[in-house]
Each structure stands twice: as structure tokens, then as C-alpha cells.
Scaffold this motif. Structure first.
Motif, PDB file in Angstrom:
ATOM      1  N   MET A 132       2.215   4.913   5.288  1.00 15.32           N
ATOM      2  CA  MET A 132       1.291   5.570   6.295  1.00 15.32           C
ATOM      3  C   MET A 132       0.833   4.677   7.552  1.00 15.32           C
ATOM      4  O   MET A 132       0.969   3.406   7.256  1.00 15.32           O
ATOM      5  N   HIS A 133       0.755   5.284   8.765  1.00 15.21           N
ATOM      6  CA  HIS A 133       0.412   4.485   9.762  1.00 15.21           C
ATOM      7  C   HIS A 133      -1.184   4.613   9.775  1.00 15.21           C
ATOM      8  O   HIS A 133      -1.929   5.450   9.264  1.00 15.21           O
ATOM      9  N   ARG A 134      -1.686   3.677  10.762  1.00 16.84           N
ATOM     10  CA  ARG A 134      -3.165   3.619  10.898  1.00 16.84           C
ATOM     11  C   ARG A 134      -4.027   4.922  11.213  1.00 16.84           C
ATOM     12  O   ARG A 134      -4.778   5.359  10.491  1.00 16.84           O
ATOM     13  N   GLY A 135      -3.306   5.502  11.940  1.00 19.40           N
ATOM     14  CA  GLY A 135      -3.755   6.960  12.443  1.00 19.40           C
ATOM     15  C   GLY A 135      -3.930   7.830  11.149  1.00 19.40           C
ATOM     16  O   GLY A 135      -5.087   8.673  11.017  1.00 19.40           O
ATOM     17  N   GLU A 136      -2.939   7.945  10.430  1.00 21.93           N
ATOM     18  CA  GLU A 136      -3.079   8.676   9.217  1.00 21.93           C
ATOM     19  C   GLU A 136      -3.996   8.382   8.169  1.00 21.93           C
ATOM     20  O   GLU A 136      -4.862   9.441   7.581  1.00 21.93           O
ATOM     21  N   GLU A 137      -4.286   7.123   8.028  1.00 22.80           N
ATOM     22  CA  GLU A 137      -5.489   6.452   7.189  1.00 22.80           C
ATOM     23  C   GLU A 137      -6.731   6.886   7.579  1.00 22.80           C
ATOM     24  O   GLU A 137      -7.711   7.570   6.775  1.00 22.80           O
ATOM     25  N   PHE A 138      -6.896   6.978   8.929  1.00 27.18           N
ATOM     26  CA  PHE A 138      -8.194   7.171   9.288  1.00 27.18           C
ATOM     27  C   PHE A 138      -8.368   8.948   9.110  1.00 27.18           C
ATOM     28  O   PHE A 138      -9.577   9.255   9.279  1.00 27.18           O
ATOM     29  N   LYS A 139      -7.403   9.654   9.447  1.00 31.80           N
ATOM     30  CA  LYS A 139      -7.461  11.010   9.045  1.00 31.80           C
ATOM     31  C   LYS A 139      -8.082  11.200   7.938  1.00 31.80           C
ATOM     32  O   LYS A 139      -8.805  12.321   7.649  1.00 31.80           O
ATOM     33  N   LEU A 140      -7.389  10.510   6.838  1.00 33.04           N
ATOM     34  CA  LEU A 140      -8.038  10.863   5.498  1.00 33.04           C
ATOM     35  C   LEU A 140      -9.530  10.330   5.482  1.00 33.04           C
ATOM     36  O   LEU A 140     -10.236  10.875   4.712  1.00 33.04           O
ATOM     37  N   VAL A 141      -9.797   9.137   5.853  1.00 37.41           N
ATOM     38  CA  VAL A 141     -11.340   8.885   6.177  1.00 37.41           C
ATOM     39  C   VAL A 141     -12.112   9.890   6.786  1.00 37.41           C
ATOM     40  O   VAL A 141     -13.172  10.309   6.132  1.00 37.41           O
ATOM     41  N   ARG A 142     -11.635  10.707   7.750  1.00 34.85           N
ATOM     42  CA  ARG A 142     -12.324  11.727   8.281  1.00 34.85           C
ATOM     43  C   ARG A 142     -12.616  12.737   7.563  1.00 34.85           C
ATOM     44  O   ARG A 142     -13.650  13.428   7.788  1.00 34.85           O
ATOM     45  N   SER A 143     -11.770  13.010   6.637  1.00 35.60           N
ATOM     46  CA  SER A 143     -11.654  14.399   5.577  1.00 35.60           C
ATOM     47  C   SER A 143     -12.809  14.168   4.601  1.00 35.60           C
ATOM     48  O   SER A 143     -13.174  15.154   4.133  1.00 35.60           O
ATOM     49  N   LEU A 144     -13.166  12.841   4.774  1.00 36.62           N
ATOM     50  CA  LEU A 144     -14.068  12.529   3.281  1.00 36.62           C
ATOM     51  C   LEU A 144     -15.534  13.174   3.847  1.00 36.62           C
ATOM     52  O   LEU A 144     -15.986  13.166   5.023  1.00 36.62           O
TER      53      LEU A 144
END
Length: 232
Positions: free
Chosen positions: A1-13
Motif C-alpha cells: 500500500m502507498h501512504r495515501g491508501e493507508e491514510f484513507k484507511l485512517v480516515r475511515s475509522l
């Protein structure tokens, strides 16, 4: 995963989904994405809570230590945040944490979390809700330890794992027996004895493989309870 994808996961929390966009962009800009190998200690109990940790890949074990003894408190899989209370209260960590397998985490400075809570009312309310969720989870863990015997505790755990695997009657445990025993508050020897005893209730464990011969019979014995096994 790229950094942007990980932060999309964080945003979904839940704690972060209601943040204002400028607030979340600030959080993403000042946070860190790190990858850790297995068995790395991420935090130590008693140390200042300088970071909030979000698991985006892998598994993290929270554990406590006292007088030479160690016990697993909880396991966190993606996507989840852990030890939020210490960060919000600016208090030392009450538990330590280490990786169970190669894991990727987002680390958010505690001071940044505190600042964003002051600036963003919706974010502050979401953090309160997450703290309440953590409290309820801890209460169910205590109830499990105090209200069930060893065999019932193990049986209920296996039933929850069966549900997690889509109610399959044959699956593999995610963790080794040492970690599972510690999570359930017993020795590995006690866990092995419980496995042997549970054969009469319709479940067999061979290595990491679990085979259900009669899930209903095990349920009648273990008495699964949504107020213990499925906190919300």
C-alpha cells in the motif's frame, strides 16, 4: 500500500471520519507511516504517551507486566487505534505493545491529537465515543475472566473464531497457543487441558487446526453471550 491508501484507511475509522478536511490534512501531514517486523516492542508501559498508534496492516499485542509476570491484554488487527486514553489524558502508557507479525502503523503525535480535539468539536465527540467503546470492550474482557471457567472461556473463544471464519466447521487459529493462552488468562498447559476436555462438547484442536463436529453442543456448554463476546 502507498501512504495515501493507508491514510484513507485512517480516515475511515470512526474517530477520524467526522474530522474537518483541513484538520485531517494537518493530521496526515504531521503523522508517520512505519513498517515493523515481528516481535518489535512499539511502546513500553510507564513511558509517556507521545504517540497514538493506528494499525493499518498486521497484528499488535497489548500486554502488561508486573513482578516478573507478563500477560496479553488485547490484540489489535487492521484497522484499529489503541491506547487512546493515555493520549487524551496525557498520562503514561499502562500497557506495552509489540508486533505479532510484520505490521504497518500510522503514528500520530499525541500533542497533535490534543490540539485537534480542541479545534474540532466533531472530532472531540468522536474521540469520546471511541473511549467509551474501549471501556466497554475492557468490561467484557473482565467479565469473561471472572464469570467463566477455563473450559467455557476457551469454548466461547473458539465459537467467536468460528463466526469470524464465516461459520466454517474447519479453520486455522490465527495465533499460536502461547499467545492464545495469555490472551485468555491461563497457562499454555491449562489451554491444552481445556482443548482435550472440549472434545466431549464437539470440537477438536490439532495444532492450529480447529474442527467442529457439533457447534450447537459446544454453544450449549460455553453459553456465548453478546454482552461478553460481541461488545459494541
Amino acid at each position: 500500500m502507498h501512504r495515501g491508501e493507508e491514510f484513507k484507511l485512517v480516515r475511515s475509522l470512526a474517530p477520524f471520519s467526522s474530522m474537518s478536511e483541513p484538520g485531517f490534512q494537518k493530521l496526515a501531514r504531521l503523522s508517520y507511516l512505519q513498517t515493523f517486523p515481528t516481535d518489535v516492542v512499539l511502546i513500553e508501559q510507564g513511558r509517556p504517551a507521545d504517540m497514538l498508534h493506528v494499525v493499518v496492516d498486521g497484528t499488535v499485542e497489548l500486554f502488561g507486566e508486573h513482578a516478573g509476570n507478563s500477560s496479553t491484554i488485547a490484540l489489535f488487527r487492521p484497522v484499529s487505534v489503541f491506547i487512546l486514553a493515555a493520549v487524551v489524558r496525557d498520562q503514561p502508557y499502562l500497557m506495552s505493545a509489540r508486533t505479532v507479525e510484520p505490521s504497518q502503523l500510522v503514528l500520530i503525535p499525541s500533542q497533535l491529537i490534543q490540539e485537534l480535539m480542541e479545534e474540532d468539536h466533531a472530532f472531540a465527540l468522536a474521540m469520546i465515543a471511541e473511549l467509551a467503546k474501549g471501556f466497554r470492550t475492557m468490561v467484557t474482557s473482565i467479565k469473561n475472566l471472572k464469570l467463566r471457567g477455563t473450559q467455557q472461556r476457551v469454548g466461547a473463544y473458539l465459537l467467536v473464531e468460528r463466526e469470524r471464519h464465516g461459520s466454517l466447521d474447519r479453520f486455522e487459529l490465527a495465533y499460536d497457543k502461547t499467545l492464545m493462552a495469555s490472551l485468555l488468562g491461563m497457562t499454555r498447559e491449562s489451554l491444552s487441558r481445556a482443548f482435550n476436555a472440549l472434545r466431549q462438547y464437539g470440537v477438536r484442536v490439532r495444532g492450529r487446526e480447529v474442527i467442529f463436529d457439533d457447534a450447537a453442543r459446544l454453544a450449549a456448554f460455553a453459553q456465548p453471550d453478546p454482552l461478553i463476546d460481541h461488545p459494541n
